[in-house]
Design an enzyme around this catalytic site. Structure first.
Site, PDB file in Angstrom:
ATOM      1  N   LYS A 156       0.896  -1.215   0.071  1.00  0.00           N
ATOM      2  CA  LYS A 156      -0.364   0.069  -0.033  1.00  0.00           C
ATOM      3  C   LYS A 156       0.844   1.228  -0.117  1.00  0.00           C
ATOM      4  O   LYS A 156       0.585   2.575   0.056  1.00  0.00           O
ATOM      5  CB  LYS A 156      -0.900  -0.054   1.228  1.00  0.00           C
ATOM      6  CG  LYS A 156      -1.575  -0.800   1.252  1.00  0.00           C
ATOM      7  CD  LYS A 156      -3.294  -1.142   0.428  1.00  0.00           C
ATOM      8  CE  LYS A 156      -3.707  -2.735   0.361  1.00  0.00           C
ATOM      9  NZ  LYS A 156      -4.778  -2.302  -0.898  1.00  0.00           N
ATOM     10  N   ASP A 184     -10.376   3.782   4.066  1.00  0.00           N
ATOM     11  CA  ASP A 184     -10.411   4.018   2.466  1.00  0.00           C
ATOM     12  C   ASP A 184     -11.659   3.901   1.650  1.00  0.00           C
ATOM     13  O   ASP A 184     -12.237   3.832   1.252  1.00  0.00           O
ATOM     14  CB  ASP A 184      -9.067   3.280   1.375  1.00  0.00           C
ATOM     15  CG  ASP A 184      -8.609   2.538   1.720  1.00  0.00           C
ATOM     16  OD1 ASP A 184      -8.317   1.506   0.353  1.00  0.00           O
ATOM     17  OD2 ASP A 184      -9.030   1.459   2.546  1.00  0.00           O
ATOM     18  N   HIS A 185     -12.386   2.354   2.815  1.00  0.00           N
ATOM     19  CA  HIS A 185     -12.762   1.540   2.308  1.00  0.00           C
ATOM     20  C   HIS A 185     -13.234   0.460   2.982  1.00  0.00           C
ATOM     21  O   HIS A 185     -12.645  -0.110   3.760  1.00  0.00           O
ATOM     22  CB  HIS A 185     -13.094   1.269   0.406  1.00  0.00           C
ATOM     23  CG  HIS A 185     -11.613   0.132   0.693  1.00  0.00           C
ATOM     24  ND1 HIS A 185     -11.706  -1.301   0.816  1.00  0.00           N
ATOM     25  CD2 HIS A 185     -10.350   0.859  -0.218  1.00  0.00           C
ATOM     26  CE1 HIS A 185     -10.106  -1.214   0.291  1.00  0.00           C
ATOM     27  NE2 HIS A 185      -9.716  -0.173   0.226  1.00  0.00           N
TER      28      HIS A 185
HETATM   29  O1  LIG Z   1      -6.324  -4.084  -6.667  1.00  0.00           O
HETATM   30  C1  LIG Z   1      -7.119  -5.106  -5.859  1.00  0.00           C
HETATM   31  O2  LIG Z   1      -6.113  -5.372  -4.893  1.00  0.00           O
HETATM   32  C2  LIG Z   1      -8.070  -4.972  -5.710  1.00  0.00           C
HETATM   33  O3  LIG Z   1      -8.815  -4.855  -6.990  1.00  0.00           O
HETATM   34  C3  LIG Z   1      -8.519  -3.531  -5.136  1.00  0.00           C
HETATM   35  O4  LIG Z   1      -8.318  -2.912  -4.563  1.00  0.00           O
HETATM   36  P1  LIG Z   1      -7.485  -2.399  -3.403  1.00  0.00           P
HETATM   37  O5  LIG Z   1      -8.534  -1.009  -3.947  1.00  0.00           O
HETATM   38  O6  LIG Z   1      -7.256  -1.883  -2.143  1.00  0.00           O
HETATM   39  O7  LIG Z   1      -6.319  -1.415  -3.827  1.00  0.00           O
HETATM   40 MN   LIG Z   2      -7.595  -0.153   0.553  1.00  0.00          MN
HETATM   41 MN   LIG Z   3      -8.670  -4.515  -1.622  1.00  0.00          MN
END
Ligand SMILES: O=C(O)[C@H](O)COP(=O)(O)O
Ligand SMILES: [Mn+2]
Ligand SMILES: [Mn+2]
Length: 549
Positions: free
Chosen positions: A356, A463-464
């Protein structure tokens, strides 16, 4: 752009403001499916009772997606948190560009089609094969194929990246059935030859991000471009054989396959072809794009690059100008919080682990890889292994560095992302998700302790959702879907749930209290942080969810 004005009511804390983004940690509706609730979270429980606690929106139109049926995701989430406003996002913009025909009137589409028509070569489509609307949408693929036929393209080859991460974990055959019918229709008059050429699971080939595992791109390149890999007569046959060999395998992990007809691969990517990577989201598109565009590449043994016309669905990085050609212009996100704070001389520290790191830098700064003057970024290398086997990931190491940054007195604003709730949520292994959420809670607890000593303030949100909604629910009744052993059927995708928004000010200097902001979303976190730092948020930022002073 105008400078931030000091906030007369509160000049900011003695210590730093720390923004904790607990990726994928939402507020579930079904206690049996909500592993954030099931996990032991003494710190988040305490904060819910004693800090300023709010629940804010992180999906649908609140984050710039086409409608409230769209779950949130990290790209749109970090965009919104980082720029304090809601911009229409890729999913909406591509849909509009197709509906208005503007995509097909654009120079890039015209060039791609003219190239194949003049050379009688093939038009290739590589991308995520679902209607998850996080990275792509199969509706866009079908619209482009219809248009290609209308404009005389004789040969098209599709290279599906199988999802099961943004949509139910073993749903691919539903999309295969739909697409087989679509191809049957488009080929029916015998004037064109459109078919699937290669593919595989999206977490096995092609869609790596942040240099986490380039071997995925290598496997994808072999299948898509070199047509090297296990041969099958159809995508359906490949999937059925792979599932037979490894019962329970998730769609996202399916191996690569190559489609063969009359003893030869139907569609390697060769000189003179046109290639469209139809994902609109950048993070998992940048590496395959580099493989098609870079003259030299060291990350894997590519071999010679075919001389093709390559275009992405959108521009994936505004700073790098990647890709050179793209079909739809991305949201022009400007005046991000990082830029305002940098112009105000506020020292900033951003940290996460690899999985991330780009979210908390590139997406947070509006799909730009550039760093602002007062920013320091730190990446903790992630494990390269299935995260269900290591759910704590690097939460301890990330927390170590955040505590050091707080104690250093070096920074006034610190932002971090704990990926655990999302990356482990995507595995569907609920026992691991419980451990993942508990690791995040432990990290939050340590940050609280450090801020107590430093007289700082924490803003803790997400974020979600993902971990809050781990079981497939019956769309009509909302009841859990159970397998024949009565266990819940795991769900790997994000949720539509709200997320917590906590302001923790142990010294109480801000006198922070809940503001009246109906329908607040995660975009409001930017003005909230700016307010707690002692500044007036920019006039067009969505408002702070707390009042101070
Ligand atoms: O890319 C990913 O791993 C999923 O499709 C979306 O996950 P993220 O938006 O949390 O990165
Ligand atoms: Mn995310
Ligand atoms: Mn994700």
């Amino acid at each position: 752009m105008e400078q931030l004005k000091k906030n007369e009511a509160f000049s900011g804390p003695e210590g730093p403001v720390v923004l904790v983004i607990m990726d994928g940690v939402g507020i579930g509706k079904n206690p049996e499916s909500d592993y954030v609730k099931i996990a032991n979270t003494p710190n988040l429980d305490w904060l819910r009772e004693h800090a300023v606690y709010n629940e804010i929106r992180a999906h649908g139109v609140a984050v710039g997606l086409p409608d409230d049926g769209d779950m949130g995701n990290s790209e749109v989430g970090h965009n919104a948190i980082g720029c304090g406003r809601v911009f229409e996002q890729g999913a909406a913009l591509v849909g509009q560009a197709i509906a208005s025909n503007s995509m097909f009137e654009g120079a890039v589409w015209t060039e791609l089609v003219a190239n194949v028509n003049s050379k009688n070569s093939a038009l290739h489509f590589i991308g995520l094969f679902s209607d998850g609307n996080v990275h792509s949408n199969i509706n866009h693929l079908e619209a482009m194929l219809n248009k290609a036929k209308a404009e005389g393209v004789k040969k098209a080859r599709i290279h599906p990246l199988i999802d099961g991460r943004d949509v139910p974990p073993t749903s691919v055959l539903e999309y295969v059935e739909r697409f087989d019918k679509f191809l049957e229709g488009i080929n029916a008059d015998g004037s064109v030859d459109y078919c699937v050429a290669s593919g595989g699971g999206r977490m096995n080939i092609t869609m790596d991000r942040y240099d986490a595992d380039w071997s995925m791109v290598d496997r994808g390149w072999k299948a898509h471009v070199k047509a090297e890999g296990r041969n099958f007569a159809s995508m359906r046959e490949a999937i059925e054989v792979f599932r037979g060999e490894k019962p329970g395998i998730l769609d996202q992990d399916l191996p690569a396959f190559v489609i063969e007809r009359d003893g030869a691969p139907v569609g390697p990517i060769v000189d003179g072809d046109s290639v469209i990577f139809f994902n609109f989201r950048g993070d998992r598109s940048l590496e395959i794009t580099k493989a098609f565009e870079a003259d030299e590449i060291t990350e894997f043994e590519r071999g010679p690059k075919p001389d093709v016309l390559y275009a992405g669905m959108m521009q994936y990085d505004g700073d790098l100008g990647v890709p050179e050609k793209y079909l739809v212009t991305p949201p022009a996100i400007d005046r991000t919080m990082s830029e305002y704070l940098s112009n105000a001389g506020v020292k900033q520290f951003a940290i996460s682990e690899t999985q991330k790191f780009g979210h908390v830098t590139y997406f947070f700064n509006g799909n730009n890889s550039g760093k602002f003057e007062t920013e320091t970024w730190m990446e903790i290398p992630s494990d390269v292994c299935p995260f269900e086997n290591a759910p704590v990931m690097k939460a301890v190491e990330v927390t170590d560095e955040v505590v050091k940054a707080i104690e250093s007195g070096e920074y006034k604003f610190i932002r971090l992302n704990y990926p655990n709730g999302d990356m482990v949520g995507h595995t569907g292994v609920v026992e691991a998700v419980k451990v993942a959420v508990e690791a995040v809670d432990a990290g939050v607890g340590r940050i609280m302790e450090a801020l107590k000593k430093a007289n700082g303030i924490m803003v803790c949100s997400a974020d979600h959702g993902n971990s809050d909604d781990m079981c497939e629910l019956d769309k009509k009744t909302g009841e859990l879907k159970l397998d024949d052993e009565g266990k819940c059927k795991p769900k790997t995708a994000h949720s539509l749930n709200p997320v917590p928004a906590i302001v923790y000010d142990p010294a109480g200097t801000s006198k922070a209290r809940k503001a009246d902001v109906p329908g607040a979303g995660i975009a409001n976190l930017a003005a909230t942080c700016i307010t707690l730092l002692g500044y007036e948020p920019p006039a067009d930022y969505t408002p702070s969810i707390v009042e101070v002073g």
